[in-house]
Design a protein around this motif. Sequence first.
Motif, PDB file in Angstrom:
ATOM      1  N   MET A 129      -9.035  35.171  61.558  1.00  0.00           N
ATOM      2  CA  MET A 129      -7.664  34.727  61.865  1.00  0.00           C
ATOM      3  C   MET A 129      -7.589  33.219  62.044  1.00  0.00           C
ATOM      4  N   SER A 130      -8.635  32.608  62.560  1.00  0.00           N
ATOM      5  CA  SER A 130      -8.585  31.174  62.848  1.00  0.00           C
ATOM      6  C   SER A 130      -8.929  30.308  61.635  1.00  0.00           C
ATOM      7  N   GLU A 131      -9.469  30.919  60.563  1.00  0.00           N
ATOM      8  CA  GLU A 131      -9.849  30.144  59.384  1.00  0.00           C
ATOM      9  C   GLU A 131      -8.623  29.607  58.644  1.00  0.00           C
ATOM     10  N   ILE A 132      -8.848  28.618  57.814  1.00  0.00           N
ATOM     11  CA  ILE A 132      -7.795  28.085  56.953  1.00  0.00           C
ATOM     12  C   ILE A 132      -7.635  29.038  55.782  1.00  0.00           C
ATOM     13  N   ARG A 133      -6.426  29.494  55.557  1.00  0.00           N
ATOM     14  CA  ARG A 133      -6.147  30.519  54.556  1.00  0.00           C
ATOM     15  C   ARG A 133      -5.848  29.881  53.201  1.00  0.00           C
ATOM     16  N   VAL A 134      -6.600  30.289  52.183  1.00  0.00           N
ATOM     17  CA  VAL A 134      -6.479  29.692  50.856  1.00  0.00           C
ATOM     18  C   VAL A 134      -6.142  30.756  49.817  1.00  0.00           C
ATOM     19  N   LEU A 135      -5.136  30.478  49.008  1.00  0.00           N
ATOM     20  CA  LEU A 135      -4.806  31.322  47.863  1.00  0.00           C
ATOM     21  C   LEU A 135      -5.409  30.691  46.611  1.00  0.00           C
ATOM     22  N   ILE A 136      -6.136  31.481  45.830  1.00  0.00           N
ATOM     23  CA  ILE A 136      -6.717  31.019  44.570  1.00  0.00           C
ATOM     24  C   ILE A 136      -5.928  31.621  43.418  1.00  0.00           C
ATOM     25  N   VAL A 137      -5.411  30.770  42.543  1.00  0.00           N
ATOM     26  CA  VAL A 137      -4.723  31.235  41.336  1.00  0.00           C
ATOM     27  C   VAL A 137      -5.514  30.704  40.142  1.00  0.00           C
ATOM     28  N   GLU A 138      -6.235  31.586  39.490  1.00  0.00           N
ATOM     29  CA  GLU A 138      -7.169  31.201  38.427  1.00  0.00           C
ATOM     30  C   GLU A 138      -7.356  32.395  37.499  1.00  0.00           C
ATOM     31  N   ASP A 139      -7.126  32.203  36.186  1.00  0.00           N
ATOM     32  CA  ASP A 139      -7.177  33.342  35.274  1.00  0.00           C
ATOM     33  C   ASP A 139      -8.562  33.631  34.703  1.00  0.00           C
ATOM     34  N   GLU A 140      -9.556  32.841  35.078  1.00  0.00           N
ATOM     35  CA  GLU A 140     -10.935  33.118  34.671  1.00  0.00           C
ATOM     36  C   GLU A 140     -11.679  33.740  35.853  1.00  0.00           C
ATOM     37  N   PRO A 141     -11.975  35.037  35.812  1.00  0.00           N
ATOM     38  CA  PRO A 141     -12.573  35.720  36.967  1.00  0.00           C
ATOM     39  C   PRO A 141     -13.864  35.086  37.479  1.00  0.00           C
ATOM     40  N   LEU A 142     -14.736  34.610  36.581  1.00  0.00           N
ATOM     41  CA  LEU A 142     -15.999  34.019  37.031  1.00  0.00           C
ATOM     42  C   LEU A 142     -15.762  32.723  37.795  1.00  0.00           C
ATOM     43  N   ILE A 143     -14.826  31.918  37.305  1.00  0.00           N
ATOM     44  CA  ILE A 143     -14.504  30.665  37.997  1.00  0.00           C
ATOM     45  C   ILE A 143     -13.870  30.974  39.351  1.00  0.00           C
ATOM     46  N   ALA A 144     -12.969  31.935  39.370  1.00  0.00           N
ATOM     47  CA  ALA A 144     -12.320  32.323  40.627  1.00  0.00           C
ATOM     48  C   ALA A 144     -13.355  32.804  41.641  1.00  0.00           C
ATOM     49  N   ALA A 145     -14.336  33.560  41.179  1.00  0.00           N
ATOM     50  CA  ALA A 145     -15.388  34.059  42.075  1.00  0.00           C
ATOM     51  C   ALA A 145     -16.235  32.911  42.608  1.00  0.00           C
ATOM     52  N   TYR A 202     -13.366  28.776  55.273  1.00  0.00           N
ATOM     53  CA  TYR A 202     -12.063  29.048  54.680  1.00  0.00           C
ATOM     54  C   TYR A 202     -11.946  30.548  54.451  1.00  0.00           C
ATOM     55  N   LEU A 203     -10.753  31.072  54.559  1.00  0.00           N
ATOM     56  CA  LEU A 203     -10.498  32.480  54.309  1.00  0.00           C
ATOM     57  C   LEU A 203      -9.685  32.597  53.021  1.00  0.00           C
ATOM     58  N   VAL A 204     -10.230  33.240  52.021  1.00  0.00           N
ATOM     59  CA  VAL A 204      -9.512  33.457  50.765  1.00  0.00           C
ATOM     60  C   VAL A 204      -8.570  34.643  50.954  1.00  0.00           C
ATOM     61  N   THR A 205      -7.281  34.378  50.955  1.00  0.00           N
ATOM     62  CA  THR A 205      -6.301  35.443  51.195  1.00  0.00           C
ATOM     63  C   THR A 205      -6.163  36.345  49.978  1.00  0.00           C
ATOM     64  N   ALA A 206      -6.325  35.771  48.789  1.00  0.00           N
ATOM     65  CA  ALA A 206      -6.242  36.564  47.555  1.00  0.00           C
ATOM     66  C   ALA A 206      -6.693  35.714  46.386  1.00  0.00           C
ATOM     67  N   ILE A 207      -7.128  36.395  45.336  1.00  0.00           N
ATOM     68  CA  ILE A 207      -7.373  35.758  44.044  1.00  0.00           C
ATOM     69  C   ILE A 207      -6.364  36.338  43.066  1.00  0.00           C
ATOM     70  N   HIS A 209       4.481  37.574  50.309  1.00  0.00           N
ATOM     71  CA  HIS A 209       4.104  38.579  51.307  1.00  0.00           C
ATOM     72  C   HIS A 209       2.875  38.233  52.147  1.00  0.00           C
ATOM     73  N   ASN A 210       2.090  37.253  51.708  1.00  0.00           N
ATOM     74  CA  ASN A 210       0.851  36.933  52.434  1.00  0.00           C
ATOM     75  C   ASN A 210       0.585  35.432  52.329  1.00  0.00           C
ATOM     76  N   ALA A 211       1.536  34.654  52.802  1.00  0.00           N
ATOM     77  CA  ALA A 211       1.518  33.205  52.574  1.00  0.00           C
ATOM     78  C   ALA A 211       0.258  32.540  53.127  1.00  0.00           C
ATOM     79  N   PRO A 212      -0.387  31.679  52.329  1.00  0.00           N
ATOM     80  CA  PRO A 212      -1.586  30.954  52.762  1.00  0.00           C
ATOM     81  C   PRO A 212      -1.225  29.635  53.441  1.00  0.00           C
ATOM     82  N   ASP A 213      -2.248  28.902  53.868  1.00  0.00           N
ATOM     83  CA  ASP A 213      -2.052  27.556  54.409  1.00  0.00           C
ATOM     84  C   ASP A 213      -2.149  26.488  53.315  1.00  0.00           C
ATOM     85  N   ILE A 214      -2.851  26.820  52.235  1.00  0.00           N
ATOM     86  CA  ILE A 214      -3.019  25.903  51.116  1.00  0.00           C
ATOM     87  C   ILE A 214      -3.323  26.741  49.877  1.00  0.00           C
TER      88      ILE A 214
END
Length: 207
Positions: free
Chosen positions: A1-17, A28-33, A46-51
Amino acid sequence: MSEIRVLIVEDEPLIAADISACLKKNDYLVTAICYSKEQAERELQHNAPDIALLDINLKTGEEGIDLAILINEKNKIPFVFLTSYSDRQTLQAAKTVSPSGYIVKPFSCGGLYAALEVAMYNYAQQHKVSFPELVLHSINKNLPTALSDREFEVVQLIYDGFTNQQIAEKIFVSINTIKKHINNIYFKLDAATRTHAIARLRELMLK
């Protein structure tokens, strides 16, 4: 809960991973890829990140630019473009939406951390001038449970855009201590994320 929440938007699965693995090593906490604009739009709602980290060119074109426009209009959080392109046309398109950072692939974990830290700090500095300076008494008079002096010190550093690690270094305590302070602060502010906490602080200062 205390981590910085990051949303990753990337269409290459390996790069996203790879991005996700880097972030998880550094508090950092990855909220979603998300691999598409549509997935990202739902996540932002529905799950807004910090960055957010946005690939400019998703499968059908410069959809990262469209997401940036949405973030500027509705989410009001910093975002960093992560792209394979550095040509003049792409850079010009990116500049029109005022990103807080721009990373050209391939990236390093260190470069990613640096870009996120600078983005958060610069975004906070640019936007806090529109709001009054934080005052502990003004905040506490509107809270059921008051912030302590130490919690207020942490609050000010969050408000100024510093990461958990930077805050720990500045006030000479462990990262786990900072996390405990942040969790207490969120509870007292009735907030679940950094972005929500900052919004609550501004709301309390304007009462």
